[in-house]
Structures are given as structure tokens and as C-alpha cells.
Motif scaffolding. Structure first.
Motif, PDB file in Angstrom:
ATOM      1  N   TRP A   1       0.836  -1.203   0.000  1.00  0.00           N
ATOM      2  CA  TRP A   1       0.000   0.000   0.000  1.00  0.00           C
ATOM      3  C   TRP A   1       0.873   1.257   0.000  1.00  0.00           C
ATOM      4  N   GLN A   2       1.908   1.264   0.805  1.00  0.00           N
ATOM      5  CA  GLN A   2       2.788   2.438   0.855  1.00  0.00           C
ATOM      6  C   GLN A   2       3.462   2.662  -0.501  1.00  0.00           C
ATOM      7  N   ARG A   3       3.929   1.587  -1.124  1.00  0.00           N
ATOM      8  CA  ARG A   3       4.539   1.707  -2.464  1.00  0.00           C
ATOM      9  C   ARG A   3       3.521   2.265  -3.457  1.00  0.00           C
ATOM     10  N   TYR A   4       2.302   1.738  -3.412  1.00  0.00           N
ATOM     11  CA  TYR A   4       1.256   2.200  -4.317  1.00  0.00           C
ATOM     12  C   TYR A   4       1.009   3.702  -4.120  1.00  0.00           C
ATOM     13  N   MET A   5       0.883   4.116  -2.881  1.00  0.00           N
ATOM     14  CA  MET A   5       0.645   5.535  -2.600  1.00  0.00           C
ATOM     15  C   MET A   5       1.813   6.392  -3.071  1.00  0.00           C
ATOM     16  N   ASP A   6       3.027   5.953  -2.820  1.00  0.00           N
ATOM     17  CA  ASP A   6       4.202   6.706  -3.249  1.00  0.00           C
ATOM     18  C   ASP A   6       4.237   6.855  -4.769  1.00  0.00           C
ATOM     19  N   GLU A   7       3.900   5.780  -5.479  1.00  0.00           N
ATOM     20  CA  GLU A   7       3.942   5.797  -6.941  1.00  0.00           C
ATOM     21  C   GLU A   7       2.819   6.616  -7.564  1.00  0.00           C
ATOM     22  N   HIS A   8       1.687   6.722  -6.900  1.00  0.00           N
ATOM     23  CA  HIS A   8       0.511   7.344  -7.507  1.00  0.00           C
ATOM     24  C   HIS A   8       0.146   8.717  -6.959  1.00  0.00           C
ATOM     25  N   GLU A   9       0.830   9.187  -5.952  1.00  0.00           N
ATOM     26  CA  GLU A   9       0.453  10.475  -5.354  1.00  0.00           C
ATOM     27  C   GLU A   9       0.529  11.627  -6.350  1.00  0.00           C
ATOM     28  N   GLN A  10       1.606  11.714  -7.089  1.00  0.00           N
ATOM     29  CA  GLN A  10       1.753  12.807  -8.048  1.00  0.00           C
ATOM     30  C   GLN A  10       0.705  12.699  -9.158  1.00  0.00           C
ATOM     31  N   ARG A  11       0.458  11.492  -9.625  1.00  0.00           N
ATOM     32  CA  ARG A  11      -0.545  11.291 -10.678  1.00  0.00           C
ATOM     33  C   ARG A  11      -1.930  11.712 -10.189  1.00  0.00           C
ATOM     34  N   TYR A  12      -2.227  11.439  -8.920  1.00  0.00           N
ATOM     35  CA  TYR A  12      -3.514  11.853  -8.340  1.00  0.00           C
ATOM     36  C   TYR A  12      -3.670  13.363  -8.437  1.00  0.00           C
ATOM     37  N   ALA A  13      -2.629  14.072  -8.057  1.00  0.00           N
ATOM     38  CA  ALA A  13      -2.677  15.536  -8.102  1.00  0.00           C
ATOM     39  C   ALA A  13      -2.825  16.041  -9.534  1.00  0.00           C
ATOM     40  N   GLU A  14      -2.158  15.403 -10.468  1.00  0.00           N
ATOM     41  CA  GLU A  14      -2.170  15.860 -11.858  1.00  0.00           C
ATOM     42  C   GLU A  14      -3.469  15.544 -12.586  1.00  0.00           C
ATOM     43  N   THR A  15      -4.118  14.449 -12.263  1.00  0.00           N
ATOM     44  CA  THR A  15      -5.286  14.029 -13.036  1.00  0.00           C
ATOM     45  C   THR A  15      -6.613  14.480 -12.444  1.00  0.00           C
ATOM     46  N   ARG A  16      -6.597  15.084 -11.305  1.00  0.00           N
ATOM     47  CA  ARG A  16      -7.856  15.507 -10.683  1.00  0.00           C
ATOM     48  C   ARG A  16      -8.689  16.354 -11.639  1.00  0.00           C
ATOM     49  N   GLU A  17      -8.114  17.361 -12.239  1.00  0.00           N
ATOM     50  CA  GLU A  17      -8.852  18.223 -13.152  1.00  0.00           C
ATOM     51  C   GLU A  17      -9.246  17.491 -14.428  1.00  0.00           C
ATOM     52  N   GLU A  18      -8.404  16.598 -14.872  1.00  0.00           N
ATOM     53  CA  GLU A  18      -8.702  15.825 -16.096  1.00  0.00           C
ATOM     54  C   GLU A  18      -9.875  14.882 -15.876  1.00  0.00           C
ATOM     55  N   VAL A  19      -9.906  14.225 -14.742  1.00  0.00           N
ATOM     56  CA  VAL A  19     -10.944  13.253 -14.457  1.00  0.00           C
ATOM     57  C   VAL A  19     -12.257  13.938 -14.053  1.00  0.00           C
TER      58      VAL A  19
END
Length: 143
Positions: free
Chosen positions: A120-138
């Protein structure tokens, strides 16, 4: 609705104590199945049955549909929490998700997800930046 992050431990018998706040929603039974990203999904029985009906309506003449149905249903285990809110996680499911003693249970709206704590920690580390970037797109204009 399932929300939040919890940190239960898997005991030596392969049992996991579900967070107390979810126990009423799961008291009627639950289905544990292989999720995407090597986690486990936990659905209330009624929610899983509703999803299963939709999956069953797909044309089984389609090879991808048959493969999905086989994978989903063969990897599903029905459970009923005991008096302490524990469920037994089948060995095959524990192996699939790489579960060790330290687990994370997250709420994901209509289901819970069970993760190995390090995964879970690895998943969060890998996806945190993508979450911030795609919020407006999604969800344009929502935030």
C-alpha cells in the motif's frame, strides 16, 4: 459507504479483524475476491450479487468475458465475520495479495480493499503525483 484507512493485523490463523465501523454493513455476509493491483476486494454480499448479475449478463461467447468471469468467480470466497469481526482470508487470496502480518484496509466507496502494508505504501508513493495531476482531467470543474 466505505471510507477511511485502517491498519489491522493478520493473525497466525490468517484472520483479519475488520474495522468496527464497517461491521454492521458486512454482518449479512461478505465476499472476498482478487482485486486489481494485487489487493483484495471485500464486498457486502448484496453488492457482490448485484455486480455478479451484471457480469453474468455479458456474452460468454466473448473470450475476454469468459476469462474475466473465470478469474473473478474462481478467486472469490464467501465469509461471515465472527463475533469479534474477524474473517478468514483464504491462503490463495493471501498469496495473491502478498499479505503479511501488517495490513491496510481502505474504504473505496462500495467496497473495502485489503492491502499488504508495504505494498500500500509503495502504491501511494507511486501514484500520489498522478492523483494531483489528473484531478482536473478526471473531474473538470469539480474542485
Amino acid at each position: 459507504m466505505f471510507l477511511g484507512t485502517h491498519h489491522p493485523r493478520l493473525d497466525d490463523k490468517g484472520r483479519l479483524t475488520l474495522p468496527a465501523k464497517y461491521r454492521d454493513a458486512l454482518a449479512g455476509g461478505l465476499m472476498v475476491t482478487k482485486g486489481q493491483d494485487h489487493c483484495l476486494y471485500v464486498f457486502p454480499r448484496a453488492e457482490f450479487e448485484q455486480m455478479a448479475r451484471k457480469v453474468a449478463e455479458a456474452p460468454f461467447t466473448n473470450e475476454a468475458v469468459r476469462a474475466y468471469q473465470r478469474y473473478l468467480f474462481s478467486g472469490t470466497d464467501e465469509q461471515r465475520p465472527d463475533g469479534q469481526g474477524r474473517v478468514l482470508i483464504a491462503p490463495e487470496l493471501r498469496r495473491y495479495a502478498g499479505l503479511t502480518k501488517e495490513c491496510v484496509v481502505i474504504g473505496a466507496i462500495n467496497r473495502l480493499e485489503i492491502w499488504d502494508a508495504q505494498a500500500w505504501q509503495r502504491y501511494m508513493d507511486e501514484h500520489e503525483q498522478r492523483y494531483a495531476e489528473t484531478r482536473e482531467e478526471v473531474f473538470p470543474g469539480l474542485f
